[in-house]
Design an enzyme around this catalytic site. Sequence first.
Site, PDB file in Angstrom:
ATOM      1  CD  GLU A  46       2.870  -2.704   1.124  1.00  0.00           C
ATOM      2  OE1 GLU A  46       2.089  -1.780   1.007  1.00  0.00           O
ATOM      3  OE2 GLU A  46       2.883  -3.794   0.477  1.00  0.00           O
ATOM      4  CE  LYS A 133      -1.763  -4.049  -3.166  1.00  0.00           C
ATOM      5  NZ  LYS A 133      -0.582  -3.785  -2.835  1.00  0.00           N
TER       6      LYS A 133
END
Length: 214
Positions: A46, A133
């Site tokens: 990421e 998340k």
Amino acid sequence: MLANMDHEIYTQLAKTKLLPLYTATDLSCLDKLEEVLIKNDVRFIEVTFRSELAAKAMKKLSASGELTVGAGTVRSLKEAEIAVENGAKFIVSPAVVPEVIDYCLTRDIPVFPGTATPGDIQRALEYGIKVVKFFPADIYGGLKAIKALSGPFYDVQFLPTGGIDKNNFVDYLADAHVIGVGGSFIISEAAIKKDNGITADAALKELVEQLKEN
Ligand code: 3PG
């Protein structure tokens, strides 16, 4: 439009379990970064929008097709667009950002909205998003909070980030509601720069070994 939870990114994350969060300030580190990730079979990254080089880094890391590159710290539609134009295959946000989610859902791009409360998770669920998340995990109660939230949200899986480290990541991963963990502890530009990746490689190897043992 609802999220496609059958997307292969989720299967891949559930298998790899580690999502390195990387902020690029020096593009010359990217070849070594890619090499170390591939060597340790962590084919996920990421790249955060916390530096001006984010888009360039996404493009460069996507080029070989060896890594699944996503964008992190995506707080606006513009950033989501730039990310996808530069090869990002998934989007991670620190919060529930409706314009980012709408953009991703219409393009079948997995999006991981940042959540910390039941209200946030409920909002994500309204888009059909069942993998969120959990951020900042350590501040918002860590594993204890995930266990409590998994009562009412029994059908949700969490990607905790924030304060995860080499000493606690396996504890998080032992929870059935945790699909994977993310963070800067997995690999960093500073570690790569130190000695051309030797330290970064050794540290990642240790994490992967811990994963295998548990
Ligand atoms: C995130 O955006 O997920 C966090 O900033 C990661 O936190 P960490 O640096 O503690 O891993």
